[in-house]
Design a protein around this motif. Structure first.
Motif, mmCIF file in Angstrom:
data_model
loop_
_atom_site.group_PDB
_atom_site.id
_atom_site.type_symbol
_atom_site.label_atom_id
_atom_site.label_comp_id
_atom_site.label_asym_id
_atom_site.label_seq_id
_atom_site.Cartn_x
_atom_site.Cartn_y
_atom_site.Cartn_z
ATOM 1 N N THR A 206 8.551 13.783 -4.495
ATOM 2 C CA THR A 206 9.661 13.070 -4.521
ATOM 3 C C THR A 206 10.828 13.100 -3.954
ATOM 4 O OG1 THR A 206 10.689 14.618 -6.288
ATOM 5 C CG2 THR A 206 8.805 13.010 -7.013
ATOM 6 N N GLY A 207 10.638 14.198 -3.034
ATOM 7 C CA GLY A 207 11.996 14.444 -2.063
ATOM 8 C C GLY A 207 12.983 15.159 -2.965
ATOM 9 N N ASN A 208 12.607 15.421 -4.304
ATOM 10 C CA ASN A 208 13.486 16.285 -4.962
ATOM 11 C C ASN A 208 14.754 15.386 -5.317
ATOM 12 O OD1 ASN A 208 12.346 18.875 -3.782
ATOM 13 N ND2 ASN A 208 12.157 18.900 -5.742
ATOM 14 N N LYS A 209 14.632 14.164 -5.349
ATOM 15 C CA LYS A 209 15.594 13.105 -5.928
ATOM 16 C C LYS A 209 15.313 12.057 -6.798
ATOM 17 C CE LYS A 209 18.669 14.694 -2.647
ATOM 18 N NZ LYS A 209 18.018 16.101 -2.186
ATOM 19 N N VAL A 210 16.105 11.443 -7.561
ATOM 20 C CA VAL A 210 15.751 10.482 -8.388
ATOM 21 C C VAL A 210 16.296 8.961 -7.623
ATOM 22 C CG1 VAL A 210 15.499 11.686 -10.493
ATOM 23 C CG2 VAL A 210 17.790 10.686 -9.893
#
Length: 356
Positions: free
Chosen positions: A271-275
């Protein structure tokens, strides 16, 4: 490594090159893109061509939409632009400007510099971190151009909002083509870059409360209850530093860095560690942080209804403190709802660190 593999430039400034007693302005170099004046539709239209490593034989054309380089825009830009600092025209501009100030009327001065200003507009768009990050995203391992089935043909710059000397918001339309069908993929982009929000949980007398802000939100036409949040200055901005600053500005609370937890780090690395709240139209990527603390009832009372924000920047903010167990149905703010979801799942899985 730069996202462009071809790094040359050439621009023809027609009205300036004809000025008497001044050498023609030509072969002006730039390290980032090639440029050429286009006069087919507008005397001020600038066309840039960039070459991406993922499609080296298919250059991408970048142009400014009609209207973004009209007289009003150029006059506004004149107010904020230092002609002596325009690159790569610095030396040429100095001579030309001195000549125009002495020998030309206002209209002639304006017409002559319109080419420079319009080109500066395109260069601001292409060179800003928002556009650079978007190009990196579409060329990444999982990006749109990764498997060769899609091709980026043209980018139409439709608008720029400057935050001081940097590009804050960028609006553009990307022509991405499905090679199999020849059809365009929907590609209207509102680029605003990364941001951060903080879920603040305060325990007081056996109950847990959340701190929200009520702000006037012109795009939706009404005030919204939401988490304290803020935009990062660029793609390598300080997430925790920005969070601490925004919380203090919007609520007056000074949080401790050691007590902050990045909830988005619990997401899968893919996820890229993002929302991403609205991937159909906006590039915004959010980091969601958590703060847990304990306070007395007097602090809760002092926070409730407190008016904050940077009034000189148009921020009209009121603080609200609400019970956490009712938070999920009190606001439409996506930051709140996403934070609750990740927080509750992380707590269920035992992933949260011990609270200080």
């Amino acid at each position: 490594m730069t996202v462009w593999s071809k790094c040359s430039a050439s621009i023809s400034i027609l009205s300036l090159s004809r000025i008497n007693k001044l050498p023609p302005i030509q072969n002006l170099s730039s390290r980032r893109f090639s440029a050429q004046m286009s006069t087919a539709s507008s005397p001020f239209q600038i066309t840039h061509s960039i070459t991406l490593p993922t499609q080296p034989t298919e250059p991408v054309t970048v142009v400014a939409a009609p209207g973004v380089s009209d007289a009003d825009f150029r006059l506004t830009f004149l107010l904020y632009t230092d002609f002596y600092s325009l690159q790569p025209y610095q030396k040429a501009n100095r001579k030309v400007m001195e000549y125009l100030v002495i020998n030309k009327t206002f209209e002639e001065k304006f017409d002559s510099f319109a080419h420079i200003i319009t080109d500066k507009f395109c260069r601001n768009a292409i060179g800003c971190s928002l556009f650079e990050q978007w190009l990196k995203n579409i060329q990444s391992e999982k990006g749109l151009l990764a498997d060769g089935s899609l091709s980026l043909r043209q980018v139409l710059i439709q608008g720029i909002d400057m935050f001081g000397k940097r590009v804050g918001f960028l609006k553009f339309k990307a022509d991405v083509i499905d090679k199999e069908t020849g059809q365009k993929v929907p590609g209207i982009v509102f680029a605003r870059g990364p941001a951060v929000a903080v879920l603040i949980l305060l325990e007081s007398e056996g109950k847990t409360y959340t701190v929200l802000t009520e702000q006037v939100r012109v795009p939706v036409g009404r005030p919204v209850l939401e988490l304290p949040a803020g935009m990062l200055d660029d793609n390598v901005g300080d997430i925790f530093g920005t969070a601490l600053r925004e919380v203090e500005e919007e609520t007056g609370i000074q949080l401790k860095l050691d007590d902050m937890v990045d909830l988005t780090l619990f997401l899968d690395p893919s996820t890229g560690n993002k929302v991403i709240p609205s991937p159909g139209g906006c590039d915004e990527e959010l980091s969601l942080l958590l703060y847990r603390g304990s306070v007395g009832a007097d602090v809760i009372k002092q926070l409730q209804g407190k008016e904050t924000g940077l009034r000189e920047h148009g921020e009209l903010i009121k603080v609200h403190v609400v019970p956490y167990d009712t938070l999920w149905h009190m606001t439409p703010d996506a930051k709140v709802l996403m934070s609750i979801a990740i927080y509750e799942m992380a707590k269920k899985e035992g992933l949260l660190p011990h609270k200080n």
